[in-house]
Design a protein around this motif. Structure first.
Motif, mmCIF file in Angstrom:
data_model
loop_
_atom_site.group_PDB
_atom_site.id
_atom_site.type_symbol
_atom_site.label_atom_id
_atom_site.label_comp_id
_atom_site.label_asym_id
_atom_site.label_seq_id
_atom_site.Cartn_x
_atom_site.Cartn_y
_atom_site.Cartn_z
ATOM 1 N N LEU A 207 -60.077 -6.280 -5.267
ATOM 2 C CA LEU A 207 -59.321 -5.157 -5.067
ATOM 3 C C LEU A 207 -57.794 -5.304 -4.500
ATOM 4 C CD1 LEU A 207 -59.470 -1.976 -5.506
ATOM 5 C CD2 LEU A 207 -59.742 -1.651 -3.185
ATOM 6 N N ARG A 215 -50.654 -2.947 -8.523
ATOM 7 C CA ARG A 215 -50.394 -1.413 -7.978
ATOM 8 C C ARG A 215 -49.572 -1.604 -6.697
ATOM 9 N NH1 ARG A 215 -55.719 1.984 -7.384
ATOM 10 N NH2 ARG A 215 -57.304 0.051 -7.608
ATOM 11 N N TRP A 225 -53.339 -1.205 4.917
ATOM 12 C CA TRP A 225 -55.067 -0.961 4.575
ATOM 13 C C TRP A 225 -55.392 -0.020 5.785
ATOM 14 C CZ3 TRP A 225 -57.734 -1.259 0.580
ATOM 15 C CH2 TRP A 225 -57.336 -2.398 -0.586
ATOM 16 N N ASN B 125 -57.305 7.694 -6.104
ATOM 17 C CA ASN B 125 -57.709 6.404 -5.502
ATOM 18 C C ASN B 125 -57.533 6.274 -4.203
ATOM 19 O OD1 ASN B 125 -56.031 6.039 -8.555
ATOM 20 N ND2 ASN B 125 -57.710 4.577 -8.314
ATOM 21 N N GLY B 128 -60.505 4.413 -2.274
ATOM 22 C CA GLY B 128 -60.616 3.030 -2.440
ATOM 23 C C GLY B 128 -59.927 2.266 -1.205
ATOM 24 N N LEU B 129 -59.273 3.173 -0.484
ATOM 25 C CA LEU B 129 -58.558 2.515 0.611
ATOM 26 C C LEU B 129 -59.413 2.776 1.889
ATOM 27 C CD1 LEU B 129 -55.972 2.541 -0.985
ATOM 28 C CD2 LEU B 129 -54.667 3.645 0.708
ATOM 29 N N ASP B 136 -63.509 1.130 -5.503
ATOM 30 C CA ASP B 136 -62.435 2.114 -5.736
ATOM 31 C C ASP B 136 -63.235 3.421 -6.528
ATOM 32 O OD1 ASP B 136 -60.282 3.745 -6.646
ATOM 33 O OD2 ASP B 136 -58.954 2.088 -6.442
ATOM 34 N N VAL B 139 -61.085 4.392 -10.016
ATOM 35 C CA VAL B 139 -61.085 3.714 -11.217
ATOM 36 C C VAL B 139 -62.316 3.765 -11.943
ATOM 37 C CG1 VAL B 139 -61.292 1.166 -11.761
ATOM 38 C CG2 VAL B 139 -59.454 1.774 -10.078
ATOM 39 N N ARG B 348 -49.174 5.297 -3.609
ATOM 40 C CA ARG B 348 -50.335 4.599 -3.423
ATOM 41 C C ARG B 348 -50.777 3.327 -4.577
ATOM 42 N NH1 ARG B 348 -53.082 7.906 -1.078
ATOM 43 N NH2 ARG B 348 -53.744 9.007 -2.862
ATOM 44 N N ASN B 349 -50.290 3.971 -5.819
ATOM 45 C CA ASN B 349 -50.608 2.736 -7.088
ATOM 46 C C ASN B 349 -49.376 2.080 -7.461
ATOM 47 O OD1 ASN B 349 -53.428 3.194 -7.597
ATOM 48 N ND2 ASN B 349 -53.068 5.308 -7.606
#
Ligand code: HEM
Ligand code: SF4
Ligand code: SF4
Lengths: 225, 462
Positions: A207, A215, A225, B125, B128-129, B136, B139, B348-349
């Motif tokens: 990831l 990304r 994070w 998403n 996923g964080l 995620d 996805v 974010r992406n």
């Protein structure tokens, strides 16, 4: 019995654990696919490595991520539990003696007080992890039998180990129980969710590369994070 | 019934099929048929075996069932912490179950999966964080949409949208002629105010090739004019392609991967044909995601990059302000409490979190900008992402999904919301429509038009 378990039995279970994990790791990497996963893994090695390392490091650091900070109680349980389950098997004096005997090497030792604290830490945090599973609706709905089995397998060696340590009850019985539960745990690792011991790093790195390469990692400072 | 006449496993490939489906108002008959179409379990399982590999397999398998992802999902929060809205539960009970049953699922199950994939997840998403294992769910939901699309279980509007891309290379029935004509017409309309304003079409080797969202052509032509004016004032050497101008992809929301590939290759072909130095896309989040972030992979480009460097509109604006190509009249800076919507798809992406704030620094009087909390990478979805804005049968769920953003905006006390993303813009408009919180909302272009200084040589001679 004792000789078998501490001789070939031990080698076998460690072997199954390590080889099993190795196979899972190799399968994981082989199953990655740049086009299906939509991550150009090899095209941008620098961004990929940076993303992977950040993704692992921040999550290993206590309270290193927003998620850990948002759930301090869970974070505390997680770290207490995991520091114990990782350090005790490797660094306990009694375990080191076996290593010394078998391989003629030993590394850092845990002193007895610290070892006691860590072991109790594992058991207490496991109890809370269990209670959390039962008490919180958002965790209960996810929980399967597998989760209880894995949690039990993980703490059994610590419970039996502490019984030996405090010499409660029949010594040789509890020592055997300790060795058996430890070996069961080792064998279970590659076949259950415990494979996360390795796959955590794989998944996090993956990831991290996704964010690092595709990304936004190459646009500015990268993900927080 | 194995297949319906309207609802079936075939993508829309002909004008007749498109017309027939469009004439079925709100998909009444389409959904009626969907209740009895059969699931092709063999096809489902075959597809899974071909496309479901270690990354997602591992995600489903090592999920610790710890629930740390629960709070990260805005659906969970607005549904009073309903455990059925926990991301891990949503994915385990849909995709996870299909895998466990090796594709042997029935019609009813697929309905549930469809609602889960489109009305309980916007593929933002964010979860996923928050997952310690790096799982995620967004996805995976996107992947699940692909499986559902293949089986015919896709919301009516998105089936149409994907069909539009197949037939028009655009999300709506806007032809290349419509596009060029509209752009030219718009330039004529504004030529009086901006002497020399013109639309360079198909110029080879320009510095910028500009791409848009088809609904600007159909419903908001001023957006085209504004883009042209800003390029003109900035003195850019720009062009539009007469074909390959559509940046969006409803096919991505639908899970029609074949159409995604067709669509994005069409844009890349324009890049190859015109060889611009860079491509700049309009203020749209999913369009950027589709053409710049995911597109290269659909098109099989190994470096994961489009044929030429491609920017989101905000990147161009920030650069133009930074380099002085565009100058803001200090007296016209915004003096009203304003906040900013971070679009999931390019923030974010795609990491464009500081650049929009850089723009704010130029256009807003200090002290008037208030950030939402949380923001940047951690911002919540507007509530209408992933196609949810446009799905009639899930309107109620969508309206409820707006609550998070509504409350975030109210907390800032802002009366103006800057939303450089078509999807977010719609959602925020609907927040005002549904909940009346007293806000205005705007793209960047229309704000800039009123603020930029016109260089001497381009001024109107009066
Ligand atoms: C480098 C080693 C390891 C890493 C990075 C790691 C990481 C993680 C993570 C991220 C979770 C999910 C969060 C949570 O539920 O607390 C987890 C859960 C868990 N881990 Fe580990 N782990 C490691 C080693 C181990 C070992 C050696 C054991 C057991 C002997 C273990 C047993 C568990 C258990 C039982 C859970 C589930 C806890 C629950 O019921 O919520 N882990 N681990
Ligand atoms: S946070 Fe991750 S590991 Fe925990 S339940 Fe959610 S998806 Fe599973
Ligand atoms: S991707 Fe977004 S909407 Fe979907 S489950 Fe995750 S947090 Fe919720």
């Amino acid at each position: 019995m004792y000789n078998f378990l501490t001789g070939p039995g031990l080698c076998l279970s460690i072997g199954i654990c390590l080889i099993g994990l190795l196979v899972r790791g190799v399968w994981y990497v082989k199953g990655l696919n740049w086009q299906l996963d939509r991550v150009a893994y090899t095209a941008h090695p620098k961004a990929g490595i940076k993303g992977a390392v950040r993704s692992i490091v921040f999550w290993i650091l206590p309270f290193g991520t927003r998620s850990w900070r948002a759930q301090p109680f869970m974070a505390l349980l997680f770290y207490t539990f995991h520091i114990g389950v990782i350090c005790i098997p490797l660094f306990l004096e009694a375990h080191q003696m076996i290593l010394q005997e078998k391989l003629g090497l030993s590394f850092a030792l845990l002193n007895q007080n610290l070892a006691d604290i860590l072991s109790w830490g594992v058991i207490i945090s496991a109890v809370f992890l269990l209670l959390r599973r039962i008490a919180l609706p958002e965790v209960r709905i996810l929980t399967t039998k597998h989760d209880y089995v894995v949690l039990f397998l993980s703490v059994a060696p610590f419970i039996t180990g502490l019984i030996c340590r405090y010499e409660l009850g029949n010594d040789s019985f509890w020592l055997l129980a300790h060795i058996i539960s430890g070996e069961m745990l080792l064998i279970a690792v590659p076949f259950t969710k415990l494979s996360h011991i390795l796959l955590f790093f794989m998944s996090r790195a993956q990831l991290g590369m996704d964010f690092g390469i595709k990304r936004g990692g190459m646009k500015g400072k990268g993900l927080t994070w | 019934m194995p297949e319906g006449t309207l609802c079936n496993k075939n993508p829309i490939q002909t004008q007749e099929a498109l017309k027939t489906l469009l004439s079925d108002t709100r998909g009444k008959k389409y959904y009626e048929e969907m209740k009895s179409i059969e699931v092709d379990s063999r096809l489902l399982w075959d597809t899974i075996n071909k496309t479901f590999h270690s990354r997602m397999r591992t995600w489903l398998e090592i999920c610790a069932h710890c629930g740390l992802c629960a709070d990260s999902c805005f659906f969970y929060r607005i549904h009073n912490r309903d455990p059925k809205q926990v991301p891990a539960y949503k994915i385990q009970s849909s995709l996870g179950e299909i895998i466990r049953r090796k594709g042997n699922v029935d019609n009813k199950f697929m309905w549930m999966a469809m609602e889960t994939a489109w009305a309980k997840c916007t593929c933002c998403n964010r979860c996923g964080l928050y997952c310690p294992h790096g799982i995620d769910m967004g996805v995976m939901f996107s992947y699940l949409r692909g499986l559902l699309y293949q089986q015919g279980f896709v919301p009516w509007e998105l089936k149409i949208g994907a069909g539009m891309h197949r037939l028009y290379h655009a999300q709506m029935d806007v032809t290349d002629e419509d596009f060029v004509e509209t752009f030219k017409w718009m330039a004529e309309e504004y030529q009086e105010d901006y002497p020399g304003l013109s639309i360079p079409i198909d110029n080879v080797g320009a510095d910028i090739m500009y791409t848009v969202n088809a609904r600007e052509v159909k419903h908001y032509p001023e957006a085209l004019a504004e883009a042209a004016i800003l390029f003109h004032l900035a003195g850019e050497n720009w062009t539009i392609p007469s074909s390959g101008w559509e940046q969006t992809s409803l096919a991505m929301f639908a899970g029609d991967w074949e159409a995604c590939k067709m669509q994005v290759e069409h844009v890349y072909a324009a890049m190859e044909r015109l060889r611009p130095k860079r491509m700049v896309g309009t203020e749209c989040g999913h369009a950027h995601r589709a053409t710049v972030v995911e597109g290269p992979y659909w098109a099989g480009r190994k470096d994961g990059k489009p044929p030429v460097e491609s920017l989101h509109y905000v990147e161009w604006v920030a650069e133009a302000l930074r380099t002085g190509k565009l100058k803001i009249d200090p007296s016209k800076r915004i003096k009203e409490r304003i906040t900013l919507q971070d679009s999931c798809n390019y923030v974010r992406n795609h990491g464009l979190k500081e650049i929009t704030r850089e723009i704010i620094g130029y256009i807003v009087e200090p002290g008037y900008f208030v950030d939402m909390a949380p923001n940047r990478d951690h911002n919540y979805c507007c509530g209408g992402g992933g196609g949810l804005n446009g799905i009639g049968i899930f309107r109620e769920q969508r309206n409820k999904a707006l609550i998070t953003k509504r409350d975030q905006i109210i907390k800032t006390g802002a009366t103006l919301v800057l939303a450089p993303c078509h999807n977010c813009w719609d959602a925020i408009r609907d927040i005002e429509k549904e909940y009346r919180i007293g806000i205005r909302w705007s793209f960047l272009k229309s704000l800039l038009i009123d603020m930029v200084e016109i260089p001497e040589h381009l001024k109107l001679n009066e």
